[in-house]
Design a protein around this motif. Sequence first.
Motif, PDB file in Angstrom:
ATOM      1  N   ALA A  16       6.332   1.742  -3.562  1.00 37.94           N
ATOM      2  CA  ALA A  16       5.170   1.132  -2.808  1.00 37.94           C
ATOM      3  C   ALA A  16       3.805   1.876  -2.491  1.00 37.94           C
ATOM      4  O   ALA A  16       3.139   1.938  -2.644  1.00 37.94           O
ATOM      5  N   VAL A  17       4.415   3.642  -2.222  1.00 39.27           N
ATOM      6  CA  VAL A  17       3.662   4.352  -2.479  1.00 39.27           C
ATOM      7  C   VAL A  17       2.778   4.623  -3.944  1.00 39.27           C
ATOM      8  O   VAL A  17       1.450   4.672  -4.251  1.00 39.27           O
ATOM      9  N   LEU A  18       3.450   5.058  -4.755  1.00 39.08           N
ATOM     10  CA  LEU A  18       3.641   4.509  -6.219  1.00 39.08           C
ATOM     11  C   LEU A  18       2.182   4.601  -6.772  1.00 39.08           C
ATOM     12  O   LEU A  18       1.370   4.417  -7.187  1.00 39.08           O
ATOM     13  N   VAL A  19       2.154   2.724  -6.468  1.00 38.19           N
ATOM     14  CA  VAL A  19       1.549   1.576  -6.516  1.00 38.19           C
ATOM     15  C   VAL A  19       0.609   1.567  -6.556  1.00 38.19           C
ATOM     16  O   VAL A  19      -0.958   1.650  -7.024  1.00 38.19           O
ATOM     17  N   GLU A  72      10.484  -9.525 -12.205  1.00 40.03           N
ATOM     18  CA  GLU A  72      11.341 -10.460 -11.329  1.00 40.03           C
ATOM     19  C   GLU A  72      11.217 -10.685 -10.141  1.00 40.03           C
ATOM     20  O   GLU A  72      13.260 -10.387  -9.963  1.00 40.03           O
ATOM     21  N   PRO A  73      10.636 -10.605  -9.195  1.00 43.07           N
ATOM     22  CA  PRO A  73      11.494 -10.018  -7.679  1.00 43.07           C
ATOM     23  C   PRO A  73      12.415 -11.178  -6.971  1.00 43.07           C
ATOM     24  O   PRO A  73      12.691 -12.498  -7.510  1.00 43.07           O
ATOM     25  N   ALA A  74      13.198 -11.155  -6.214  1.00 40.53           N
ATOM     26  CA  ALA A  74      13.713 -11.784  -5.793  1.00 40.53           C
ATOM     27  C   ALA A  74      13.217 -12.477  -4.486  1.00 40.53           C
ATOM     28  O   ALA A  74      14.288 -13.921  -5.150  1.00 40.53           O
ATOM     29  N   SER A  75      11.922 -12.889  -4.844  1.00 39.51           N
ATOM     30  CA  SER A  75      11.820 -14.492  -3.905  1.00 39.51           C
ATOM     31  C   SER A  75      12.007 -15.124  -5.196  1.00 39.51           C
ATOM     32  O   SER A  75      11.366 -16.116  -4.837  1.00 39.51           O
ATOM     33  N   ARG A  76      11.638 -14.662  -6.366  1.00 33.11           N
ATOM     34  CA  ARG A  76      11.449 -15.895  -7.300  1.00 33.11           C
ATOM     35  C   ARG A  76      12.539 -16.559  -8.305  1.00 33.11           C
ATOM     36  O   ARG A  76      13.643 -17.310  -8.500  1.00 33.11           O
ATOM     37  N   TRP A  77      13.915 -15.259  -8.610  1.00 35.09           N
ATOM     38  CA  TRP A  77      14.991 -15.462  -8.392  1.00 35.09           C
ATOM     39  C   TRP A  77      15.931 -15.243  -7.522  1.00 35.09           C
ATOM     40  O   TRP A  77      15.557 -14.328  -6.891  1.00 35.09           O
ATOM     41  N   LEU A  78      17.235 -15.905  -7.168  1.00 37.06           N
ATOM     42  CA  LEU A  78      18.037 -16.232  -6.574  1.00 37.06           C
ATOM     43  C   LEU A  78      18.385 -13.989  -6.832  1.00 37.06           C
ATOM     44  O   LEU A  78      19.511 -13.905  -7.534  1.00 37.06           O
ATOM     45  N   SER A  79      18.829 -13.278  -5.506  1.00 34.59           N
ATOM     46  CA  SER A  79      18.969 -12.355  -5.816  1.00 34.59           C
ATOM     47  C   SER A  79      20.767 -11.798  -5.099  1.00 34.59           C
ATOM     48  O   SER A  79      20.738 -12.182  -4.031  1.00 34.59           O
ATOM     49  N   SER A 117      10.494  -3.001  -2.278  1.00 34.58           N
ATOM     50  CA  SER A 117       9.694  -2.033  -2.952  1.00 34.58           C
ATOM     51  C   SER A 117      11.354  -1.838  -3.909  1.00 34.58           C
ATOM     52  O   SER A 117      10.267   0.009  -4.098  1.00 34.58           O
ATOM     53  N   PHE A 118      11.183  -1.972  -4.715  1.00 36.37           N
ATOM     54  CA  PHE A 118      12.014  -1.516  -5.387  1.00 36.37           C
ATOM     55  C   PHE A 118      12.754  -0.222  -5.286  1.00 36.37           C
ATOM     56  O   PHE A 118      12.685   1.325  -6.216  1.00 36.37           O
ATOM     57  N   GLY A 119      13.064  -0.397  -4.115  1.00 38.11           N
ATOM     58  CA  GLY A 119      14.028   1.215  -3.421  1.00 38.11           C
ATOM     59  C   GLY A 119      13.607   2.481  -3.122  1.00 38.11           C
ATOM     60  O   GLY A 119      13.811   2.898  -2.613  1.00 38.11           O
ATOM     61  N   ASP A 130      -3.685  -1.198  -0.665  1.00 37.39           N
ATOM     62  CA  ASP A 130      -2.630  -1.469  -0.008  1.00 37.39           C
ATOM     63  C   ASP A 130      -1.957  -3.522  -0.176  1.00 37.39           C
ATOM     64  O   ASP A 130      -1.015  -3.632  -0.328  1.00 37.39           O
ATOM     65  N   GLU A 131      -2.947  -3.469  -0.549  1.00 44.07           N
ATOM     66  CA  GLU A 131      -3.298  -5.440  -0.944  1.00 44.07           C
ATOM     67  C   GLU A 131      -1.523  -5.408  -2.035  1.00 44.07           C
ATOM     68  O   GLU A 131      -0.629  -6.278  -2.131  1.00 44.07           O
ATOM     69  N   VAL A 132      -2.650  -4.507  -2.905  1.00 41.79           N
ATOM     70  CA  VAL A 132      -1.061  -4.794  -3.879  1.00 41.79           C
ATOM     71  C   VAL A 132       0.311  -4.332  -3.781  1.00 41.79           C
ATOM     72  O   VAL A 132       0.955  -4.898  -4.052  1.00 41.79           O
ATOM     73  N   SER A 133      -0.198  -3.372  -3.267  1.00 42.28           N
ATOM     74  CA  SER A 133       1.594  -2.805  -2.794  1.00 42.28           C
ATOM     75  C   SER A 133       2.338  -4.067  -2.638  1.00 42.28           C
ATOM     76  O   SER A 133       3.312  -3.582  -1.681  1.00 42.28           O
ATOM     77  N   ALA A 134       2.138  -5.353  -1.725  1.00 43.73           N
ATOM     78  CA  ALA A 134       2.590  -5.698  -0.876  1.00 43.73           C
ATOM     79  C   ALA A 134       2.802  -7.220  -1.481  1.00 43.73           C
ATOM     80  O   ALA A 134       3.399  -7.730  -1.030  1.00 43.73           O
ATOM     81  N   TRP A 135       2.416  -7.155  -3.177  1.00 46.50           N
ATOM     82  CA  TRP A 135       2.388  -7.783  -3.771  1.00 46.50           C
ATOM     83  C   TRP A 135       3.784  -8.608  -3.673  1.00 46.50           C
ATOM     84  O   TRP A 135       4.624  -7.328  -4.127  1.00 46.50           O
ATOM     85  N   ASP A 136       4.309  -9.675  -3.966  1.00 46.21           N
ATOM     86  CA  ASP A 136       5.642 -10.011  -4.427  1.00 46.21           C
ATOM     87  C   ASP A 136       6.261  -8.861  -5.319  1.00 46.21           C
ATOM     88  O   ASP A 136       7.659  -8.970  -5.504  1.00 46.21           O
TER      89      ASP A 136
END
Lengths: 434, 488
Positions: B326-329, A49-56, A257-259, B86-92
């Motif tokens: 993002a690198v791991l993905v 649930e990214p911050a773009s979907r939920w309000l964070s 990016s999760f940190g 690269d594209e996947v790592s930029a996903w929301d």
Amino acid sequence: MMTRLGLRSVEDLFRDIPQGLRTDGLDLPEGVDEMELRRRLESVLSSNEPASRWLSFLGGGVYYHHIPAVVRAVAFRSEFATSYTPYQSEVSQGMLQALFEYQSIMAELTAMDYVNCSVYDYSTALGEAVLMSHRLRGGDRFLVSRATSPERTDVARVYARGADIDIDEVGYDPESGAVDAEDLESKMSDDVCGFYFETPNVFGALEEGWKRIRDIVGDRVLAIGSNPLALALIRPPGEMGADIVIGDAQPLGVPMSFGGPSIGVFGCREEHVRKMPGRIIGMTEDEDGRRSFCMTLQTREQHIRRSKATSNICTNEALLAVAVAAHVATLGRSGLRRMALRNIQNMKALSEGIDALEGFEAPAFQAHHFNEFVVRSSVAPEDVNRALRDASIHGGFPLGRWFPDLKDCSLVATTEMHSPSDISRLTEALEGIR
Amino acid sequence: MRYHQAVHDVPLMFEGCESGPDDDLEDEVRAALPEYLLRTSLMLPDLAEREVVKHFVNLSQMNFGVDNGFYPLGSCTMKYNPKICDEVSAWDTVSNLHPLQDVSTVQGALQVMAELEDMLCEIGGVDAVTLQPAAGAHGEFTGMHIVRAYHESRAEVRKEVILPETAHGTNPASAAMVGYDVLDLPSKDGCVEIEALKAAVSDDTAAFMLTNPNTLGLFERDVEEIAKIIHEAGALLYYDGANLNAIMGKTSPGKMDFDIVHFNLHKTFATPHGGGGPGAGPVGVKKLLEEFLPVPRIVRGDGVYSLDHDRPRSIGKVKSFFGNFAVLVRAHAYIVMKGGKGLERVSEEAVLNSNYLKEQLKDLFDMPYGDLRKHEFVLSGSVLKKRGVRTMDFAKRLLDYGFHAPTVYFPLIIDEALMIEPTESETKDTLDAFAEACRRIMSEDPELLRSAPHSAARSRIDEVKAARDMVLSWRGYLKKSDATISRA
């Protein structure tokens, strides 16, 4: 090619590996094509649930900011992204100039003479700052303000352990969250190589007592951490007498990016530059007298100095430095100031909104804040967040895990991304929580 | 010569910029914060978006990446980076995740990380992996802390780390950062000399760091004997994974009895090098060292992933949060796409390309130490010296032919070294063209080499001046009255 090499089988190329060490392939599934990969990953990642979907309202070192489309469009161009360390400067001027510009932007924001072209993140920047202080001053104790994220202090402890340096904490004033100057003074001794504090600190509060701190620290190293976005408005560490400045430039054009990856900022005063870790880009000329850029002061680095290097760092966060440069260039001075200002204004609106609610106090520390602050609640923060999740809101971070004495508190962050209606959505959701 | 790099006159973004602020925000700013907390001036550019795009696009055209052409930089594994990663790592669902979210809202992220850990365990022949380290050197640093924690847990104080003199510079630097004295071991025929190793180990030896194949591209055949010597001395064996691209599916660090391994995801697993980063340097260990790995650990129970921070013997944290996600993905996507057989094929083709190119070039240069190489090989440019040319001149001349230069002057035991790693990505035509360029350069006028490059955005750059002037920022540039570097 095989014939040319006189090989009967590709296995001939591996005949130098003793039979007893050979493995029989890899026990991994068959490969998949791009379409199937996309299908699978979309399915796995859709449970996030990214911050773009939920309000964070999460902060604590990583922030959800607007990133102009132009940043990704230019910084991630494949000429930049698929190059490596610019050892051959003549064909790497693009990356080198962009890194020089990043160094220049950060030097300006921090008001320091020199900033390197990145370390891994804020936490390893603190680790490197401890080690550099030790190189500059000697002494096997380093003091860190307790109003620092344990995500950073814990990392600094690991870095310090390698050099047999002890990290001691200096308390904060329970009213304001500022450095407890008396505690700092009482912990000063000959074996202390330096002191570190942050503004804004882990509670989002701006430090006001820097003059006294500088006096107490004396000829030891003063390291100050800050948020480069806040520095568009607030007094920079270079004007507070800092010897070393660190931070994380993630708020300036780098997704959460999760940190990770984020980008560790590391700067120092001119006289200390030879003790600095990390890569540095300098301006020079080519044979035809044209302005050019190249890596410089490399004799500090591992590929030359090996075990005597100032740090082991090689790979850093260069591409993100380009993104930061593109972000700052796009916003410009006034755009960056406006963005920082909006963060403070939203922080005020949100903290006033929360403070007006029964059972909530905000901010818990009496200080000026940047874009996050501590909320004290009569309902346990974990329970508050559980209720907020039902409303698709990521509530503030419960501080009990970091500060056991703040079990009834959470760290709430806002940025320019929140509209007035986002802010009321949180306060309305909180209102119903008892 | 078919190559010409673009040359643009790109002013620094600061050029012409004046100290400010000069906007209409002052009243609002003063309402937000008291004056003593505010800065008084800020000098940053104010450019229109169109100008920013022009600036960076033109800069990018003066930058050579793998996507531009052959980039045989030894030990750096400059392979092609698939765009889908690269594209996947930029996903929301990747880029907009916050690390402090409740774990119930990041199950997909944790699943990807757990799967990557499992896949790296299989590739490395290890039992557990941490994804936290941000780069190869950071992985070494983590590994050395694990070494230290292991010995301390046995109430032993060991002060020394041994490594071959051909080791990457990060190895000794990482060991030193964790408090170890570093002992350089001389090599024999390019490999570890067993007798020298036996003489060097003692009960003060904490670990031996080795990359296999080594930086000369040679497989250390005596690695079993090395492991035995190290383990009998009560020390640990550390594998620098920089050269893993040569052996996937053929052998593994675990099979060779290494205790600790780091992986360079930006090398073997195709994540872009980014002009110097970000990368990722996960570390794998054998079972007996698992308890020392950094916290938090990803754990799975009843189909739900969670984070375990409570590991009393852990070395602690080496980086905020969970690593360069993002690198791991990207690496996860690359491994899934290749699959087990595909990765083995990667190593086969990398080694084939390397040996093919080596055969084309070995008569032009000196190539010490036997014939078969793995993913890379090292030539000596000492023959050039007779013509008054250095390896660096040769490297610069290669740029004129549209090839990035190999790694030069490393490893130090080879005079005038050229370290060449073609990777699996390149076609036979590219390798042939590179070999042909080398042959042509060998017969060119030495002056043409000494004055190279001629087709890059800049002619030879004066590094000595850079170190002397120390102009390291725009602030510094303005401050130094003697800085007389003109733009064009």
